[in-house]
Design a protein around this motif. Structure first.
Motif, PDB file in Angstrom:
ATOM      1  N   PRO A   1       9.626   3.575   3.598  1.00 27.53           N
ATOM      2  CA  PRO A   1       8.236   3.143   3.710  1.00 27.53           C
ATOM      3  C   PRO A   1       7.771   2.926   5.152  1.00 27.53           C
ATOM      4  CG  PRO A   1       9.599   1.372   2.854  1.00 27.53           C
ATOM      5  CD  PRO A   1      10.462   2.595   2.914  1.00 27.53           C
ATOM      6  N   THR A   2       8.694   2.614   6.037  1.00 30.70           N
ATOM      7  CA  THR A   2       8.309   2.424   7.439  1.00 30.70           C
ATOM      8  C   THR A   2       7.844   3.745   8.047  1.00 30.70           C
ATOM      9  OG1 THR A   2       9.914   0.630   7.611  1.00 30.70           O
ATOM     10  CG2 THR A   2       9.091   1.559   9.673  1.00 30.70           C
ATOM     11  N   LEU A   3       8.603   4.809   7.820  1.00 28.09           N
ATOM     12  CA  LEU A   3       8.187   6.124   8.301  1.00 28.09           C
ATOM     13  C   LEU A   3       6.891   6.549   7.632  1.00 28.09           C
ATOM     14  CD1 LEU A   3       8.663   8.722   9.920  1.00 28.09           C
ATOM     15  CD2 LEU A   3      10.070   9.536   8.002  1.00 28.09           C
ATOM     16  N   ALA A   4       6.792   6.307   6.332  1.00 27.81           N
ATOM     17  CA  ALA A   4       5.586   6.678   5.601  1.00 27.81           C
ATOM     18  C   ALA A   4       4.365   5.946   6.152  1.00 27.81           C
ATOM     19  CB  ALA A   4       5.749   6.393   4.116  1.00 27.81           C
TER      20      ALA A   4
ATOM     21  N   SER B   1       4.436  22.851  -6.773  1.00 24.09           N
ATOM     22  CA  SER B   1       3.540  21.845  -6.200  1.00 24.09           C
ATOM     23  C   SER B   1       3.829  20.467  -6.782  1.00 24.09           C
ATOM     24  CB  SER B   1       2.092  22.250  -6.469  1.00 24.09           C
ATOM     25  OG  SER B   1       1.203  21.259  -6.036  1.00 24.09           O
ATOM     26  N   GLY B   2       4.031  20.396  -8.089  1.00 23.19           N
ATOM     27  CA  GLY B   2       4.358  19.122  -8.730  1.00 23.19           C
ATOM     28  C   GLY B   2       5.689  18.566  -8.258  1.00 23.19           C
ATOM     29  N   ILE B   3       6.680  19.443  -8.134  1.00 19.62           N
ATOM     30  CA  ILE B   3       7.998  19.016  -7.659  1.00 19.62           C
ATOM     31  C   ILE B   3       7.906  18.487  -6.229  1.00 19.62           C
ATOM     32  CG2 ILE B   3      10.299  19.856  -7.000  1.00 19.62           C
ATOM     33  CD1 ILE B   3      10.106  21.748  -9.463  1.00 19.62           C
ATOM     34  N   LEU B   4       7.154  19.173  -5.382  1.00 22.95           N
ATOM     35  CA  LEU B   4       6.993  18.713  -4.000  1.00 22.95           C
ATOM     36  C   LEU B   4       6.271  17.368  -3.938  1.00 22.95           C
ATOM     37  CD1 LEU B   4       6.158  22.072  -2.174  1.00 22.95           C
ATOM     38  CD2 LEU B   4       8.285  20.738  -2.053  1.00 22.95           C
ATOM     39  N   TYR B   5       5.325  17.172  -4.837  1.00 24.61           N
ATOM     40  CA  TYR B   5       4.607  15.900  -4.894  1.00 24.61           C
ATOM     41  C   TYR B   5       5.558  14.761  -5.281  1.00 24.61           C
ATOM     42  CZ  TYR B   5      -0.134  13.914  -4.883  1.00 24.61           C
ATOM     43  OH  TYR B   5      -1.283  13.243  -4.580  1.00 24.61           O
ATOM     44  N   VAL B   6       6.443  15.032  -6.247  1.00 29.55           N
ATOM     45  CA  VAL B   6       7.446  14.032  -6.643  1.00 29.55           C
ATOM     46  C   VAL B   6       8.376  13.738  -5.475  1.00 29.55           C
ATOM     47  CG1 VAL B   6       9.448  13.590  -8.121  1.00 29.55           C
ATOM     48  CG2 VAL B   6       7.370  14.558  -9.115  1.00 29.55           C
TER      49      VAL B   6
ATOM     50  N   THR C   1       0.836  -1.208   0.000  1.00 30.79           N
ATOM     51  CA  THR C   1       0.000   0.000   0.000  1.00 30.79           C
ATOM     52  C   THR C   1       0.866   1.251   0.000  1.00 30.79           C
ATOM     53  OG1 THR C   1      -1.754  -1.181   1.194  1.00 30.79           O
ATOM     54  CG2 THR C   1      -1.814   1.223   1.260  1.00 30.79           C
ATOM     55  N   VAL C   2       1.896   1.267   0.830  1.00 23.70           N
ATOM     56  CA  VAL C   2       2.781   2.431   0.915  1.00 23.70           C
ATOM     57  C   VAL C   2       3.549   2.622  -0.393  1.00 23.70           C
ATOM     58  CG1 VAL C   2       4.823   3.371   2.085  1.00 23.70           C
ATOM     59  CG2 VAL C   2       2.959   2.371   3.423  1.00 23.70           C
TER      60      VAL C   2
ATOM     61  N   VAL D   1       9.066  10.183  -3.627  1.00 26.75           N
ATOM     62  CA  VAL D   1      10.405   9.602  -3.496  1.00 26.75           C
ATOM     63  C   VAL D   1      10.701   9.306  -2.026  1.00 26.75           C
ATOM     64  CG1 VAL D   1      12.878  10.103  -3.711  1.00 26.75           C
ATOM     65  CG2 VAL D   1      11.329  10.619  -5.610  1.00 26.75           C
ATOM     66  N   MET D   2      10.372  10.247  -1.150  1.00 29.39           N
ATOM     67  CA  MET D   2      10.614  10.036   0.284  1.00 29.39           C
ATOM     68  C   MET D   2       9.790   8.865   0.814  1.00 29.39           C
ATOM     69  SD  MET D   2      10.925  13.978   1.586  1.00 29.39           S
ATOM     70  CE  MET D   2      11.123  13.521   3.292  1.00 29.39           C
TER      71      MET D   2
END
Length: 187
Positions: free
Chosen positions: A97-100, A82-87, A48-49, A91-92
């Protein structure tokens, strides 16, 4: 009986009724996938993540590409940023994925509790209407579930999203199978 205009992409009722078996099969597949996800909650959470992170990256990249079509627009830079921040967020998410999953679980808990509180408020404000008690009861249940999620956070972050996915797949599968059987009985 009125004729159906096929140019509008609307299937006649007979076509839907004839496809009842496909609804049942799809429902069974969803139920099986839900049971598999339920038996592997950590894996289902990570899938899911990863899906969310990849979706964010693709959406952000599309927004960046779209922004270059709007270079003369006054909101160009904000749209691009906004698009760059979304990318970057995608990526982060993929990098950790554990933090996410921990952040997403916290957000799920907070939004579930907030949704419940809003329904309690809405139901209490509609006491003169029939069925207001059901709205309040639903709100109380959602608030309690949200609080239970919060009390288990961050420990439940490794499995809760997978559980939600599992339950959702099983309920969707049951709904689709039920619809299929209903369509079959109407033919």
């Amino acid at each position: 009986m009125t004729p159906i205009d096929r140019s509008q992409g609307v299937a006649p009722a007979g076509d839907v009724h004839a496809a009842w078996g496909w609804f049942v099969a799809l429902g069974a597949a969803f139920i099986i996938l839900g049971l598999i996800a339920g038996s592997h909650l950590l894996l289902a959470t990570m899938v899911t993540v990863y899906y969310l992170g990849a979706s964010m990256m693709v959406a952000g990249a599309l927004q960046v590409a779209q922004s270059f079509r709007l270079t003369r627009w006054t909101g160009f830079l904000l749209w691009l940023l906004s698009g760059i921040l979304y990318v970057i967020a995608g990526v982060m998410t993929l990098m950790n994925p554990t933090l996410a999953s921990s952040v997403l679980t916290l957000l799920l808990a907070l939004f579930t509790a907030a949704s419940g509180i809003m329904r309690i408020w809405l139901g209490a404000g509609a006491m003169s209407e029939r069925g207001w008690g059901w709205v309040v009861a639903s709100g109380i249940l959602s608030t309690a579930v949200g609080l239970i999620f919060l009390l288990g956070w961050p420990v439940n972050s490794s499995w809760l999203l997978g559980l939600v996915l599992s339950v959702d797949l099983i309920f969707q599968g049951g709904t689709l199978a039920g619809l299929g059987f209903r369509l079959r009985s109407e033919t």
